[in-house]
Design an enzyme around this catalytic site. Structure first.
Site, mmCIF file in Angstrom:
data_model
loop_
_atom_site.group_PDB
_atom_site.id
_atom_site.type_symbol
_atom_site.label_atom_id
_atom_site.label_comp_id
_atom_site.label_asym_id
_atom_site.label_seq_id
_atom_site.Cartn_x
_atom_site.Cartn_y
_atom_site.Cartn_z
ATOM 1 N N LYS A 85 13.477 -14.576 -10.176
ATOM 2 C CA LYS A 85 13.213 -13.531 -11.171
ATOM 3 C C LYS A 85 12.244 -14.066 -12.217
ATOM 4 O O LYS A 85 11.287 -13.400 -12.584
ATOM 5 C CB LYS A 85 14.497 -13.102 -11.899
ATOM 6 C CG LYS A 85 15.436 -12.155 -11.202
ATOM 7 C CD LYS A 85 14.971 -10.734 -11.088
ATOM 8 C CE LYS A 85 14.146 -10.550 -9.855
ATOM 9 N NZ LYS A 85 14.827 -10.401 -8.590
ATOM 10 N N CYS A 89 0.839 -1.186 0.000
ATOM 11 C CA CYS A 89 0.000 0.000 0.000
ATOM 12 C C CYS A 89 0.882 1.247 0.000
ATOM 13 O O CYS A 89 1.941 1.270 0.616
ATOM 14 C CB CYS A 89 -0.942 0.096 1.194
ATOM 15 S SG CYS A 89 -2.110 -1.237 1.316
ATOM 16 N N LYS A 108 6.189 -4.165 -3.901
ATOM 17 C CA LYS A 108 7.626 -3.934 -3.801
ATOM 18 C C LYS A 108 8.134 -4.122 -2.379
ATOM 19 O O LYS A 108 9.176 -4.704 -2.142
ATOM 20 C CB LYS A 108 7.919 -2.517 -4.306
ATOM 21 C CG LYS A 108 9.385 -2.122 -4.248
ATOM 22 C CD LYS A 108 10.161 -2.804 -5.333
ATOM 23 C CE LYS A 108 11.624 -2.450 -5.322
ATOM 24 N NZ LYS A 108 12.394 -3.461 -6.060
ATOM 25 N N HIS A 113 18.109 -36.736 -6.271
ATOM 26 C CA HIS A 113 17.451 -37.190 -5.030
ATOM 27 C C HIS A 113 15.947 -36.948 -5.098
ATOM 28 O O HIS A 113 15.291 -36.862 -4.064
ATOM 29 C CB HIS A 113 18.075 -36.492 -3.820
ATOM 30 C CG HIS A 113 19.518 -36.866 -3.643
ATOM 31 N ND1 HIS A 113 19.913 -38.104 -3.194
ATOM 32 C CD2 HIS A 113 20.644 -36.179 -3.908
ATOM 33 C CE1 HIS A 113 21.238 -38.167 -3.175
ATOM 34 N NE2 HIS A 113 21.709 -37.007 -3.608
ATOM 35 N N GLU A 172 18.339 -16.952 -7.424
ATOM 36 C CA GLU A 172 17.880 -15.635 -7.853
ATOM 37 C C GLU A 172 17.294 -15.696 -9.274
ATOM 38 O O GLU A 172 16.259 -15.093 -9.551
ATOM 39 C CB GLU A 172 19.048 -14.628 -7.781
ATOM 40 C CG GLU A 172 18.714 -13.224 -8.245
ATOM 41 C CD GLU A 172 17.603 -12.528 -7.474
ATOM 42 O OE1 GLU A 172 17.110 -13.070 -6.477
ATOM 43 O OE2 GLU A 172 17.200 -11.434 -7.905
ATOM 44 N N ASN A 192 -1.582 2.323 5.641
ATOM 45 C CA ASN A 192 -0.710 1.260 5.152
ATOM 46 C C ASN A 192 -0.256 0.465 6.364
ATOM 47 O O ASN A 192 0.292 1.038 7.305
ATOM 48 C CB ASN A 192 0.507 1.883 4.429
ATOM 49 C CG ASN A 192 1.595 0.857 4.150
ATOM 50 O OD1 ASN A 192 1.310 -0.325 3.998
ATOM 51 N ND2 ASN A 192 2.829 1.316 4.088
ATOM 52 N N GLY A 193 -0.495 -0.840 6.348
ATOM 53 C CA GLY A 193 -0.097 -1.672 7.484
ATOM 54 C C GLY A 193 -1.208 -2.644 7.820
ATOM 55 O O GLY A 193 -2.140 -2.843 7.030
ATOM 56 N N GLU A 250 8.581 -14.760 -10.728
ATOM 57 C CA GLU A 250 7.782 -13.637 -10.227
ATOM 58 C C GLU A 250 7.256 -12.744 -11.341
ATOM 59 O O GLU A 250 6.199 -12.144 -11.199
ATOM 60 C CB GLU A 250 8.508 -12.824 -9.142
ATOM 61 C CG GLU A 250 9.632 -11.940 -9.577
ATOM 62 C CD GLU A 250 10.250 -11.161 -8.419
ATOM 63 O OE1 GLU A 250 9.531 -10.702 -7.523
ATOM 64 O OE2 GLU A 250 11.490 -10.999 -8.428
ATOM 65 N N ARG A 293 3.845 -0.219 -4.888
ATOM 66 C CA ARG A 293 3.547 -0.693 -3.534
ATOM 67 C C ARG A 293 2.210 -1.427 -3.461
ATOM 68 O O ARG A 293 1.907 -2.067 -2.465
ATOM 69 C CB ARG A 293 3.531 0.485 -2.554
ATOM 70 C CG ARG A 293 4.834 1.236 -2.484
ATOM 71 C CD ARG A 293 4.746 2.317 -1.448
ATOM 72 N NE ARG A 293 4.614 1.766 -0.125
ATOM 73 C CZ ARG A 293 5.607 1.393 0.642
ATOM 74 N NH1 ARG A 293 6.836 1.542 0.213
ATOM 75 N NH2 ARG A 293 5.410 0.891 1.830
ATOM 76 N N TRP A 318 -2.742 -2.717 -1.669
ATOM 77 C CA TRP A 318 -2.387 -4.132 -1.813
ATOM 78 C C TRP A 318 -3.209 -4.829 -0.744
ATOM 79 O O TRP A 318 -2.932 -4.687 0.452
ATOM 80 C CB TRP A 318 -0.890 -4.325 -1.583
ATOM 81 C CG TRP A 318 -0.393 -5.700 -1.907
ATOM 82 C CD1 TRP A 318 0.054 -6.148 -3.107
ATOM 83 C CD2 TRP A 318 -0.285 -6.809 -1.002
ATOM 84 N NE1 TRP A 318 0.432 -7.463 -3.010
ATOM 85 C CE2 TRP A 318 0.233 -7.894 -1.731
ATOM 86 C CE3 TRP A 318 -0.578 -6.993 0.353
ATOM 87 C CZ2 TRP A 318 0.467 -9.139 -1.162
ATOM 88 C CZ3 TRP A 318 -0.355 -8.237 0.925
ATOM 89 C CH2 TRP A 318 0.169 -9.293 0.170
HETATM 90 O O1 M6R Z 1 13.033 -4.633 0.461
HETATM 91 P P1 M6R Z 1 13.644 -5.982 0.703
HETATM 92 O O2 M6R Z 1 14.979 -6.139 0.073
HETATM 93 O O3 M6R Z 1 13.675 -6.343 2.166
HETATM 94 O O4 M6R Z 1 12.658 -6.998 -0.001
HETATM 95 C C1 M6R Z 1 12.866 -8.380 0.114
HETATM 96 C C2 M6R Z 1 12.018 -9.132 -0.875
HETATM 97 O O5 M6R Z 1 10.663 -8.850 -0.685
HETATM 98 C C3 M6R Z 1 12.387 -8.805 -2.321
HETATM 99 O O6 M6R Z 1 13.733 -9.063 -2.588
HETATM 100 C C4 M6R Z 1 11.521 -9.636 -3.286
HETATM 101 O O7 M6R Z 1 11.847 -10.983 -3.189
HETATM 102 C C5 M6R Z 1 11.664 -9.130 -4.723
HETATM 103 N N1 M6R Z 1 10.365 -9.043 -5.328
HETATM 104 C C6 M6R Z 1 12.452 -10.013 -5.588
HETATM 105 O O8 M6R Z 1 12.569 -9.492 -6.877
#
Ligand code: M6R
Length: 622
Positions: free
Chosen positions: A499, A2, A617, A518, A495, A112-113, A502, A27, A76
């Site tokens: 990527k 949010c 984000k 395994h 990673e 937000n929260g 997501e 956000r 969100w």
């Molecule tokens: O703001 P942060 O680095 O703490 O966020 C951590 C994760 O939420 C963030 O890296 C998330 O996995 C990304 N969407 C990955 O691209």
């Protein structure tokens, strides 16, 4: 999660609020809403589901909402589905509709929260005659403020601080009171909130990019503080309602950094900003050929006395920790443990001796990482935050802070912040190794020279992007992708897989290559794509063997390796080469093709690259 904005001043508020929300849309983008007041008039509330442009269309780009004071929200969803009724702002009145239009309410707010005890508070308010139109915790908190405001006939700040004492959870709140035209009231606990000032205007936002166009003078409101905002005037209060003063901070970010700058998506722009992000981060830590950590406050004595390093983070930041683990173990010879913050916070992990807990976070606001930091402090560990957003909660609460200089990152999928974190952790590892005598002076110099070449080598990898764009068109209909590697290559595979999944919504998994047989290898079918990362010379042949095992079960293979390892082409179908560099740091190069592959696959599938479904984000809820 949010985003909230607020403006009070001499201009029409709604276009400014929409502009701010457009920069916070990363956000949350389930729904959005505005509440604007024109002098003494009632607040006019407009909400829309879906992306922000629906709200902009509904208000003629903000022009149809007349008034110079207002608040806005991009959601969100946590409590209640993404509907107009559940969209913010929420109102204190007993309206039966969705809380839209000119609202007969004394309090209007955005949040937000998460209010954890909202059900209990709702019961109390129902008992006192309040009616609810939405499923949200926000409507409850707005009505609770209204309840105290009227019951005790007190001012907004007192009503807000009473509410703050009563609620549990996290919040950044912005509220307008009918009796206080031209003013916005705010409160914060564990959710980000900044307040900007300018001549005859004041702003409020969840993040700097929302107001950067209008002012660079900001206050970082502290946890459990409230604020009263009027044109050209901002006052802060503690939980007792006593006024407190906060320092004014000048934001030095380049405003263009938060724009797309001609790129089709923020993600592509941020991928291309990686040489700069890494160079800036390295230059802030390495001066005249020597590492200088003085800005972090970490002394040589602290580093010298460490007995263990724990790295805690979420998502991609956790993957940085996984990569750093291999580098620190190898260079520093210290035990390293890497934990997901969401697990760490609920475990009874012993922290013997002098443990350094490193919390890695781009936003500095991730709820689980923040909670893990607090747990680590309670257990007596020394804490270091590796954070990108200046003034964020994690940065403020950690004993030491190492800022990455990636600049504002807007795309939900992190790229440049990840690379800057990787560089920062590499520098830290080299310095720890040098101070603890596990590398010689010559090795130290060599490692620093190698690190200094990384930005330019990233630039060279980016030049190969057309091949990845072409390859992505071949895999656009893949159902499953497996990323495999050993050691540091496994960390990079994690990673690459995140990527891909997501932003392309293609199922993918990362495996330590030796684990495949395994269980996972049973999933390999004709044409299943297996991407092997092969940058570690000692492990190269072993991973190639694992890839060949997949190929003989029908897999289609892509390999990422360093220049010169041309023999790999005998085994795999498509190869990407990255420049040779010290193997401790080659992950910074190997990750780039994986980012590009995910990006182009998402584009080829016609998806919203910067704002993938269901994600936000900054994950400020548990
Ligand atoms: O703001 P942060 O680095 O703490 O966020 C951590 C994760 O939420 C963030 O890296 C998330 O996995 C990304 N969407 C990955 O691209």
């Amino acid at each position: 999660m949010c985003g909230i904005v607020g403006y009070t001043g001499g201009h029409q508020a709604a276009p400014i609020l929409l502009d701010g929300l457009s920069r916070l849309e990363y956000r949350g983008y389930d729904s959005a809403g505005l509440a604007v007041r024109n002098g003494e008039s009632l607040a006019e509330v407009v909400k829309a589901t879906g992306k922000l442009y629906h709200l902009a269309d509904k208000t003629d780009q903000g022009r149809s909402l007349i008034g110079t004071c207002g608040i806005g929200h991009t959601r969100w969803a946590t409590h209640g589905d993404p509907s107009v009724t559940n969209a913010h702002p929420h109102v204190s009145g007993n309206c039966t509709g969705s809380g839209s239009g000119a609202v007969e309410s004394d309090v209007v707010g955005v949040h937000n929260g998460i209010i954890e005890n909202f059900a209990e508070l709702k019961e109390k308010l129902l008992h006192h005659g309040y009616q609810f139109y939405s499923d949200t915790d926000t409507e409850v908190v707005v009505k609770l403020v209204d309840y105290y405001y009227k019951k005790y006939k007190i001012g907004p700040i007192d009503a807000i601080t009473r509410t703050m004492v009563r609620v549990r959870g996290s919040y950044a709140l912005a509220l307008m009171f009918r009796d206080y035209p031209g003013e916005i009231f705010a409160a914060r606990k564990d959710s980000p909130l900044i307040i900007g000032t300018a001549d005859e205007a004041a702003y409020l936002a969840s993040d700097v990019p929302a107001i950067l166009k209008y002012t660079r003078q900001v206050y970082y409101i502290d946890n459990l503080q409230a604020a009263r905002i009027a044109p050209g005037s901002v006052k802060f209060y503690d939980l007792n309602g006593d006024e407190v003063s906060l320092p004014l901070t000048e934001i030095t970010w380049d405003a263009a950094a938060a724009e797309k700058g001609g790129y089709e998506h923020f993600m592509l722009k941020e991928i291309h900003e990686q040489p700069t992000a890494v160079r800036d981060t390295l230059n802030s830590l390495v001066k005249d050929g020597q590492i200088d950590l003085s800005a972090t406050g970490l002394t040589d004595d602290v580093i010298g006395s460490l007995t263990q390093v724990d790295i805690v983070a979420c998502g991609s930041a956790w993957h940085v920790g996984m990569a750093a683990q291999y580098v620190i173990e190898d260079l520093v010879k210290l035990p390293v443990r890497v934990e997901l913050a969401s697990e760490f916070r609920y475990r009874s992990i012993p922290m013997p001796g002098n443990t350094l807990v490193i919390v890695i976070s781009q936003s500095g606001e991730t709820a689980d990482s923040l909670a893990a930091l607090r747990v680590a402090k309670e257990r007596g560990a020394t804490t270091l935050a590796v954070v990108n957003v200046v003034g964020s909660t994690i940065a403020r609460e950690a004993d030491h802070v190492l800022y990455t200089l990636a600049g504002p990152e807007i795309a939900v999928a992190t790229t440049k912040a990840y690379s800057a974190q990787l560089a920062a952790l590499d520098v830290l590892a080299v310095q720890m190794a040098f101070l603890r005598g596990t590398v010689s002076g010559d090795q130290y110099t060599h490692l620093l020279e190698e690190l200094a070449t990384i930005p330019d080598k990233i630039r060279r990898v980016l030049e190969d992007k057309e091949r990845l764009q072409w390859f992505s068109s071949k895999i656009v209909n893949a159902h499953d992708i497996f990323f495999i590697g050993r050691g540091l290559d496994y960390a990079i595979s994690l990673e690459g897989s995140l990527k891909m999944k997501e932003i392309s919504y293609i199922h993918s998994e990362a495996y330590a290559a030796g684990e495949l047989k395994h269980g996972t290898i049973s999933l390999i079918e004709n044409n299943t794509l297996v991407i092997g990362v092969l940058t570690q010379s000692q492990l190269f042949e072993k991973t190639v063997s694992n890839m060949v095992e997949c190929k003989s079960r029908g897999a289609y293979l892509m390999g990422i390796t360093t220049n010169g390892n041309f023999a790999v082409e005998d085994s795999v179908n498509f190869t990407v080469y990255v420049p040779r560099t010290d193997e401790h740091f080659v992950s910074s190069l190997a990750v780039i093709p994986l980012q590009l592959l995910a990006y182009y696959t998402s584009v080829n599938r016609g998806l919203d690259v910067d704002k993938p479904r269901n994600l936000a984000k900054s994950v400020t809820v548990e």
